[in-house]
Write an enzyme that holds these catalytic residues in place. Structure first.
Site, PDB file in Angstrom:
ATOM      1  N   ARG A  80       0.859  -1.179   0.000  1.00  0.00           N
ATOM      2  CA  ARG A  80       0.000   0.000   0.000  1.00  0.00           C
ATOM      3  C   ARG A  80       0.894   1.227   0.000  1.00  0.00           C
ATOM      4  NH1 ARG A  80      -5.272   0.298  -1.090  1.00  0.00           N
ATOM      5  NH2 ARG A  80      -5.910   1.439   0.766  1.00  0.00           N
ATOM      6  N   VAL A 137      -3.861 -12.116   1.379  1.00  0.00           N
ATOM      7  CA  VAL A 137      -4.748 -13.187   1.823  1.00  0.00           C
ATOM      8  C   VAL A 137      -5.610 -13.640   0.653  1.00  0.00           C
ATOM      9  CG1 VAL A 137      -6.570 -13.834   3.444  1.00  0.00           C
ATOM     10  CG2 VAL A 137      -4.768 -12.232   4.152  1.00  0.00           C
ATOM     11  N   ASP A 246     -14.087   2.552   6.986  1.00  0.00           N
ATOM     12  CA  ASP A 246     -14.634   2.142   5.689  1.00  0.00           C
ATOM     13  C   ASP A 246     -15.247   0.758   5.844  1.00  0.00           C
ATOM     14  OD1 ASP A 246     -15.346   2.233   3.051  1.00  0.00           O
ATOM     15  OD2 ASP A 246     -13.316   2.325   2.257  1.00  0.00           O
ATOM     16  N   ASN A 251     -14.741  -4.339   1.465  1.00  0.00           N
ATOM     17  CA  ASN A 251     -13.381  -4.248   2.000  1.00  0.00           C
ATOM     18  C   ASN A 251     -13.029  -5.466   2.847  1.00  0.00           C
ATOM     19  OD1 ASN A 251     -12.596  -1.797   0.879  1.00  0.00           O
ATOM     20  ND2 ASN A 251     -13.485  -0.604   2.535  1.00  0.00           N
ATOM     21  N   GLU A 266      -7.611   3.273   6.135  1.00  0.00           N
ATOM     22  CA  GLU A 266      -7.166   4.666   6.095  1.00  0.00           C
ATOM     23  C   GLU A 266      -8.181   5.635   6.680  1.00  0.00           C
ATOM     24  OE1 GLU A 266      -6.205   5.133   2.052  1.00  0.00           O
ATOM     25  OE2 GLU A 266      -8.263   4.990   1.339  1.00  0.00           O
TER      26      GLU A 266
END
Length: 377
Positions: A80, A137, A246, A251, A266
């Site tokens: 990321r 994953v 989020d 997600n 984030e």
């Protein structure tokens, strides 16, 4: 397409990133190399993601993700990277150290499944911005495009029982996250400003909106939604917890219908529990509403408000309250993000600003109904 076209997301060149990643990896794990470097098709309008494998011949000492014995080891990883400022970023800043620390906190203090983080690089030199590397994953994620509420997605094709299992397991993630993270260990997630955690959270959203419209047309609808929030303000917001931010099924990586990895932290912050619950409920409703508008049935039984609230109360003993406020707040937060995304399209000459800037918000009709108190009636 049910969702707006995706604007250009980066001015970085993937091949150059791959070369620089391999050079950096050698400083952390001598002899290792990055292979199969790809940028996922969904790579985004926020932090950037690189997927790759690390190959290493017989590490001389234990290293993250590797065993001492055996031949060549290989670990699937994701990286990321803070968003490229020249790509007209979705958010004003990307604190990768904070995200890395949050993932470690959740891993150390809860049984919520998160990817194992391997390294954090604060120096922007190697790749042009700070980044962290985590194990990748395996599993599947409910897609945003086309939305998982559309016919043809794996979740839409599942049985009611399978979707109910996924829903229950996902609400369980929120319950455990909120209950298990010690507040004193999460103080670094306190948002700046004054007042309690909810006031700070909303103030941060007001600041974000001001940043989005700087030099650009204002959104009367978003400003009316902020006014409506003040009229609905909870009398007792309650003690804050670590919220995911989020919190939506798009997600989460699922093995079958069981969650095996919670992604994208984030937007995490200290806030009332209902901030996550409202986001979970509304973001599903957002995709469902788009699907219904296209002429399909969608998934009306999934993540229904009454079921989410009841299950969360059963798991935690905390009965969600003031949910009209928090669902409106979720729709408002989402509207600010969508306005920024639309203005990015304008920036890259993929769109023009219409006479009514509120129409840039894909869910402007439902948000307006919430402001008027008629949504869902």
């Amino acid at each position: 397409m049910a969702t707006a076209p995706r604007p250009r997301t980066s001015t970085r060149e993937p091949g150059e990133l791959a070369r620089r990643l391999t050079a950096w990896l050698g400083t952390r794990l001598p002899g290792a190399k990055a292979t199969g470097v790809t940028v996922p098709a969904s790579n985004g309008m926020s932090s950037e993601t690189l997927l790759f494998d690390i190959e290493h011949p017989r590490p001389p000492s234990p290293a993250p993700g590797f065993d001492r014995a055996g031949g060549t080891s290989s670990v699937a990883c994701a990286l990321r990277l803070a968003a490229d400022p020249s790509a007209y970023t979705v958010f004003p800043e990307y604190d990768m150290a904070r995200q890395y620390r949050t993932l470690r906190l959740v891993a150390e203090h809860t049984d919520v499944p998160v990817p194992r983080v391997l390294w954090f690089e604060e120096d922007p030199g190697p790749l042009g911005a700070p980044f962290f590397v985590m194990e990748r994953v395996a599993g599947r994620v409910p897609p945003d495009v086309m939305p998982y509420t559309y016919e043809g997605s794996w979740l839409h094709a599942a049985s009611e029982a399978e979707r109910a299992h996924l829903e229950a397991a996902t609400i369980g993630l929120l319950a455990r996250l909120h209950d298990q993270v010690p507040l004193d260990q999460a103080e670094f997630m306190t948002l700046p400003g004054f007042g309690d955690a909810l006031r700070r959270h909303v103030s941060a959203q007001r600041a974000y909106y001001a940043w989005v419209i700087d030099g650009l047309p204002r959104s009367p609808l978003i400003e009316a939604a902020f006014d409506r929030l003040e009229r609905l303000w909870p009398s007792e917001p309650g003690e804050p917890v670590l919220t995911w931010g989020d919190a939506r099924i798009g997600n989460v990586v699922y093995d079958g219908f069981d969650p095996v990895a919670v992604l994208d932290w984030e937007m995490a912050a200290l806030a009332p529990r209902e901030v996550d619950l409202g986001w979970t409920i509304y973001l599903h409703r957002f995709f469902h509403d788009l699907t219904v508008a296209s002429g399909q049935r969608g998934l009306p039984e999934l993540l229904r408000r009454d079921r989410v609230e009841a299950r969360y109360a059963d798991l935690t003993g905390h009965v969600p309250r003031d949910m009209d406020f928090y669902i409106l707040y979720a729709a408002l937060r989402h509207a600010i993000v969508m306005l920024r995304v639309a203005y990015r399209q304008v920036h890259f000459k993929e769109a023009v600003v219409p006479a009514d800037p509120d129409t840039l918000i894909l869910h402007h009709d439902s948000l307006r109904a919430m402001v008027h108190g008629t949504y869902g009636n």
